[in-house]
Design a protein around this motif. Structure first.
Motif, mmCIF file in Angstrom:
data_model
loop_
_atom_site.group_PDB
_atom_site.id
_atom_site.type_symbol
_atom_site.label_atom_id
_atom_site.label_comp_id
_atom_site.label_asym_id
_atom_site.label_seq_id
_atom_site.Cartn_x
_atom_site.Cartn_y
_atom_site.Cartn_z
ATOM 1 N N ARG A 68 -11.895 -2.426 3.146
ATOM 2 C CA ARG A 68 -10.947 -2.721 4.229
ATOM 3 C C ARG A 68 -9.516 -2.326 3.853
ATOM 4 O O ARG A 68 -8.738 -1.891 4.689
ATOM 5 N N CYS A 69 -9.158 -2.510 2.602
ATOM 6 C CA CYS A 69 -7.782 -2.177 2.243
ATOM 7 C C CYS A 69 -7.665 -0.810 1.586
ATOM 8 O O CYS A 69 -6.652 -0.467 1.015
ATOM 9 N N ASP A 70 -8.754 -0.051 1.658
ATOM 10 C CA ASP A 70 -8.699 1.296 1.126
ATOM 11 C C ASP A 70 -7.627 2.073 1.882
ATOM 12 O O ASP A 70 -7.553 2.054 3.086
ATOM 13 N N GLY A 71 -6.795 2.735 1.157
ATOM 14 C CA GLY A 71 -5.734 3.499 1.819
ATOM 15 C C GLY A 71 -4.395 2.798 1.724
ATOM 16 O O GLY A 71 -3.366 3.428 1.922
ATOM 17 N N ARG A 72 -4.432 1.507 1.405
ATOM 18 C CA ARG A 72 -3.135 0.823 1.290
ATOM 19 C C ARG A 72 -2.476 1.188 -0.030
ATOM 20 O O ARG A 72 -3.122 1.305 -1.066
ATOM 21 N N GLU A 73 -1.186 1.390 0.035
ATOM 22 C CA GLU A 73 -0.453 1.795 -1.164
ATOM 23 C C GLU A 73 0.530 0.691 -1.544
ATOM 24 O O GLU A 73 1.302 0.237 -0.699
ATOM 25 N N PHE A 74 0.464 0.263 -2.778
ATOM 26 C CA PHE A 74 1.379 -0.776 -3.248
ATOM 27 C C PHE A 74 2.412 -0.158 -4.151
ATOM 28 O O PHE A 74 2.068 0.509 -5.128
ATOM 29 N N VAL A 75 3.644 -0.393 -3.790
ATOM 30 C CA VAL A 75 4.710 0.325 -4.461
ATOM 31 C C VAL A 75 4.963 -0.195 -5.876
ATOM 32 O O VAL A 75 5.453 0.503 -6.734
ATOM 33 N N ASP A 76 4.579 -1.473 -6.106
ATOM 34 C CA ASP A 76 4.710 -2.003 -7.468
ATOM 35 C C ASP A 76 3.586 -2.983 -7.754
ATOM 36 O O ASP A 76 2.788 -3.310 -6.870
ATOM 37 N N THR A 77 3.507 -3.426 -9.016
ATOM 38 C CA THR A 77 2.408 -4.309 -9.391
ATOM 39 C C THR A 77 2.510 -5.723 -8.784
ATOM 40 O O THR A 77 1.481 -6.297 -8.454
ATOM 41 N N PRO A 78 3.728 -6.289 -8.596
ATOM 42 C CA PRO A 78 3.767 -7.599 -7.944
ATOM 43 C C PRO A 78 3.153 -7.569 -6.543
ATOM 44 O O PRO A 78 2.429 -8.495 -6.147
ATOM 45 N N SER A 79 3.400 -6.491 -5.812
ATOM 46 C CA SER A 79 2.828 -6.479 -4.465
ATOM 47 C C SER A 79 1.314 -6.293 -4.511
ATOM 48 O O SER A 79 0.597 -6.797 -3.655
ATOM 49 N N LYS A 104 10.239 6.525 1.849
ATOM 50 C CA LYS A 104 10.302 5.085 2.060
ATOM 51 C C LYS A 104 10.581 4.350 0.745
ATOM 52 O O LYS A 104 11.349 3.397 0.702
ATOM 53 N N ASN A 105 9.959 4.815 -0.334
ATOM 54 C CA ASN A 105 9.997 4.028 -1.573
ATOM 55 C C ASN A 105 10.730 4.675 -2.733
ATOM 56 O O ASN A 105 10.830 4.073 -3.809
ATOM 57 N N ASN A 106 11.161 5.892 -2.529
ATOM 58 C CA ASN A 106 11.818 6.628 -3.601
ATOM 59 C C ASN A 106 10.946 6.702 -4.859
ATOM 60 O O ASN A 106 11.411 6.560 -5.978
ATOM 61 N N SER A 107 9.670 6.886 -4.639
ATOM 62 C CA SER A 107 8.730 6.969 -5.758
ATOM 63 C C SER A 107 7.527 7.791 -5.317
ATOM 64 O O SER A 107 7.190 7.848 -4.136
ATOM 65 N N TRP A 108 6.890 8.442 -6.282
ATOM 66 C CA TRP A 108 5.687 9.220 -5.955
ATOM 67 C C TRP A 108 4.414 8.463 -6.305
ATOM 68 O O TRP A 108 3.331 8.822 -5.868
ATOM 69 N N SER A 109 4.577 7.410 -7.120
ATOM 70 C CA SER A 109 3.347 6.757 -7.578
ATOM 71 C C SER A 109 3.139 5.432 -6.865
ATOM 72 O O SER A 109 4.088 4.790 -6.413
ATOM 73 N N PHE A 110 1.888 5.023 -6.769
ATOM 74 C CA PHE A 110 1.563 3.775 -6.067
ATOM 75 C C PHE A 110 0.281 3.203 -6.648
ATOM 76 O O PHE A 110 -0.498 3.904 -7.302
ATOM 77 N N TRP A 111 0.081 1.889 -6.408
ATOM 78 C CA TRP A 111 -1.140 1.239 -6.862
ATOM 79 C C TRP A 111 -2.087 1.072 -5.682
ATOM 80 O O TRP A 111 -1.650 0.976 -4.533
ATOM 81 N N ILE A 112 -3.356 1.085 -6.015
ATOM 82 C CA ILE A 112 -4.347 0.875 -4.958
ATOM 83 C C ILE A 112 -5.143 -0.376 -5.266
ATOM 84 O O ILE A 112 -5.286 -0.770 -6.430
ATOM 85 N N CYS A 113 -5.669 -0.998 -4.202
ATOM 86 C CA CYS A 113 -6.533 -2.157 -4.383
ATOM 87 C C CYS A 113 -7.965 -1.657 -4.496
ATOM 88 O O CYS A 113 -8.445 -0.946 -3.630
ATOM 89 N N PRO A 114 -8.640 -2.011 -5.569
ATOM 90 C CA PRO A 114 -9.977 -1.450 -5.766
ATOM 91 C C PRO A 114 -11.080 -2.257 -5.077
ATOM 92 O O PRO A 114 -12.227 -1.847 -5.080
ATOM 93 N N LEU A 115 -10.719 -3.390 -4.483
ATOM 94 C CA LEU A 115 -11.765 -4.354 -4.182
ATOM 95 C C LEU A 115 -12.487 -4.220 -2.852
ATOM 96 O O LEU A 115 -13.629 -4.595 -2.722
ATOM 97 N N SER A 116 -11.796 -3.705 -1.896
ATOM 98 C CA SER A 116 -12.477 -3.763 -0.605
ATOM 99 C C SER A 116 -12.253 -2.483 0.167
ATOM 100 O O SER A 116 -11.191 -1.861 0.092
#
Ligand SMILES: [Zn+2]
Length: 649
Positions: free
Chosen positions: A352-363, A338-350
């Motif tokens: 509820r969003c555990d498991g969500r992968e953000f493809v870049d820092t703006p997102s 989907k993203n042509n990348s192996w790395s992703f950012w995670i949200c540490p805060l909740s």
């Protein structure tokens, strides 16, 4: 006895004892007395007396210990051990005072107390005995045995018998057990090159199997065993052996077992341990590389010259062995496609969003603002400006794996940077645990949340005067924290893909190669080049070869030097041997031929020293990619050159 103790003439004492002995020849008490008096001056006579006493009073612990001590003094260690073991095993002992005059002189102990003391004496004697054997006798004998081997074939055979005797007699000595296998291997290496050494190497390996278990904290024994397995082509077992050894928590000091004694360099315990551990890691690298080479051979496809792993069979295998790994790989692939990348950012805060992968820092930032709104976020955005979405991805080390599809649209993992893969595997071997995505994510969330809290605190305390130097300081502090946060919040699927390489290797391990094991493979694995490991492995001892004649104090052997001193090397001219193997087209040749090629790869790898391994890998890969003939010259630390010619049609 009293006349002796009171300083009267020794002669008088011994004369009186002799009279007593003549009168009471059948008394253990008298014989013990005589033995005591004789032992300083007349060792042999004392031994006869104690032996006779032990026969007359078989249930007397003290008599047995005295007898054993005299045997020990006479350097009859095997018999001394038998007698000590007998002393310890006496189940219905008699009061020591019955057979030993010493008790009558100064004792108000009860019989039970005397027995207790006698037992303690027997235990202490045994302890001193084993210490002496392990720390003095076996090391000295080992040197003599190894020196004898240098003298030639027949002597080497005798030396093996002596080593075998040591191992059989002193089973508590790890070095004695090791020596037996070590010497046997030396002997095997002296065989004619035409003789197939495989069965003998197997035998050496079996010889050591029990010792690996009995002395399971011995690094040197484990290393030697792993090397044997490597030479035998049993790579999976060899790797397991290395990993097991590396995982030993407090290993025995290598100097307790090393052969030749003192060959593992290092002033301190830690130095010696890391010296052997480095050799284990080098061996792992070689194993990995051999596995990789093998796996390439049968799966060679013209259009796919790199190593590759088809995803489908890999997932089937993972599903059968490790479901969570299978899921990680599936997720990684989905994400990459989907993203042509192996790395992703995670949200540490909740949660509820555990498991969500953000493809870049703006997102990720967008997510923070919308799902976890804070009144300070605006302030953060204003002081960070464009730095807010800066991201550094430090993933060079992970670039060993990539994804593509073959011409039939099959998903494929490609292993592109072998040195990265090695590092990954070695790192895992070092850490001892396989990375776990869930655990790592949890850790990162905790850490990330802590940093965000810190940022919020600093934002709250930001000086009002934006032109002040305090404000500047605070701002750069916050910037650093934010960058750190972004760094911590990134995950890379490739971090968890290392089992791919491992599985790849596992799937294609080739343990059942038949045919000759070349001398050069054996030599290169067992003749450790000192500088390559940062270790000073010395083979030689400068002791006088005539010492060999003194070998085996209790089993004196007449070891005549032989004219032939030919042991290790098959011939002198292999220093610059050319190991040529063909790539590509050779795959379609009959299996026998392929086998031959594999053996040669073995040899190449075995010959490669630690520092050169990466170089070789890089060169091989370049060659596989460009399909042009190149020559790889490998500087050997010992020999001028081991020249490896790799030619491709
Ligand atoms: Zn969130």
């Amino acid at each position: 006895m009293r006349s002796h103790k009171e300083g009267k003439h020794y002669k008088e004492a011994i004369l009186r004892a002799g009279e007593l002995a003549a009168k009471h020849g059948g008394s253990a008490l008298v014989l013990n007395l005589v033995g005591e008096l004789q032992k300083a001056m007349h060792r042999d006579s004392a031994l006869v007396s104690f032996a006779a006493a032990a026969k007359l009073a078989p249930n007397c612990i003290d008599t047995a210990v005295s007898h054993a001590s005299m045997l020990f003094e006479s350097e009859r260690y095997v018999e001394a051990q038998v007698e000590l073991l007998r002393a310890l095993a006496i189940s219905d002992p008699v009061d020591p005072a019955e057979h030993n005059v010493g008790y009558g002189l100064c004792s108000d102990l009860t019989s039970a107390e005397r027995l207790r003391d006698a037992r303690a004496r027997a235990r202490n004697a045994m302890e001193s005995f084993t210490t002496f054997i392990c720390e003095e006798f076996v090391p000295t004998e080992s040197i003599r045995v190894l020196d004898a081997i240098k003298l030639g074939r027949e002597v080497a055979a005798t030396a093996y018998d002596l080593a075998k005797g040591l191992a059989t007699s002193f089973q508590f000595s790890g070095r004695a057990q090791f020596l037996r296998a070590y010497v046997y291997l030396k002997r095997v290496r002296g065989f004619d090159p035409a003789i197939d050494k495989r069965p003998f190497l197997r035998r050496t390996s079996r010889m050591l199997q029990d010792s690996v278990i009995a002395f399971r904290r011995s690094l040197v024994i484990a290393l030697f065993h792993a090397k044997l397995l490597f030479v035998l082509g049993e790579y999976a077992d060899a790797e397991r052996a290395c990993h097991r050894a590396l995982a030993i928590e407090s290993p025995d000091d290598p100097k307790e077992h090393d052969l030749p004694p003192g060959s593992v360099s290092g002033e301190e315990y830690d130095d010696r341990v890391s010296c052997v551990k480095n050799q284990l890691r080098t061996l792992i690298k070689k194993i990995i590389f051999v596995g990789a080479s093998y796996s390439r051979l049968p799966s060679y496809e013209k259009e796919d010259s790199l190593m590759s792993v088809k995803v489908k069979p890999l997932l089937e295998l993972c599903n059968a062995t490790d479901k969570s790994l299978a899921k990680t790989i599936t997720d990684a692939l989905r994400f990459f496609k989907k993203n042509n990348s192996w790395s992703f950012w995670i949200c540490p805060l909740s949660a509820r969003c555990d498991g969500r992968e953000f493809v870049d820092t703006p997102s990720l930032w967008k997510h923070l603002c919308s799902k976890h709104p804070e009144r300070l976020w605006g302030k953060l955005e204003s002081i960070l400006g464009p730095k807010l979405c800066e991201s550094e991805r430090d993933c060079f080390a992970l670039e060993w794996i990539t994804f593509s599809q073959d011409q039939d649209q099959h998903d494929i993992f490609r292993l592109v940077k072998m040195d990265g893969m090695f590092d990954s595997l070695i790192r895992r071997a070092y850490v001892g645990a396989e990375p776990n995505l869930v655990e790592m994510r949890t850790d990162k969330c905790r850490e990330g949340a802590e940093i965000l809290e810190g940022i919020k605190r600093r934002l709250g305390a930001l000086p009002a005067d934006i032109s002040s130097s305090q404000f500047d300081d605070a701002r750069s502090g916050i910037q650093n924290m934010w960058l750190n946060f972004l760094k911590i919040s990134v995950l890379d699927y490739r971090e968890f893909m290392y089992p791919v390489a491992k599985l790849k290797k596992g799937m294609t391990d080739n343990p059942n190669i038949v045919g000759h094991i070349s001398d050069s493979k054996i030599d290169s694995i067992f003749d450790d080049a000192p500088s390559a490991y940062g270790c000073n492995v010395s083979e030689g001892h400068d002791s006088d070869p005539s010492d060999a004649n003194k070998m085996g104090t209790t089993r004196k052997q007449n070891l005549k030097p032989l004219h032939s001193n030919r042991t290790l090397k098959a011939d002198g001219d292999h220093q610059e041997s050319e190991l040529c193997f063909e790539d590509g087209n050779s795959m379609v040749k009959p299996p026998n031929d392929t086998e031959g090629k594999e053996m040669e790869i073995d040899e190449i790898v075995a010959n490669v020293e630690r520092n050169e391994l990466e170089l070789l890998v890089a060169n091989l890969l370049r060659k596989w990619q460009t399909q042009t003939a190149i020559e790889v010259s490998l500087l050997s630390t010992k020999k001028p050159l081991t020249k490896t010619c790799l030619s491709i049609k």
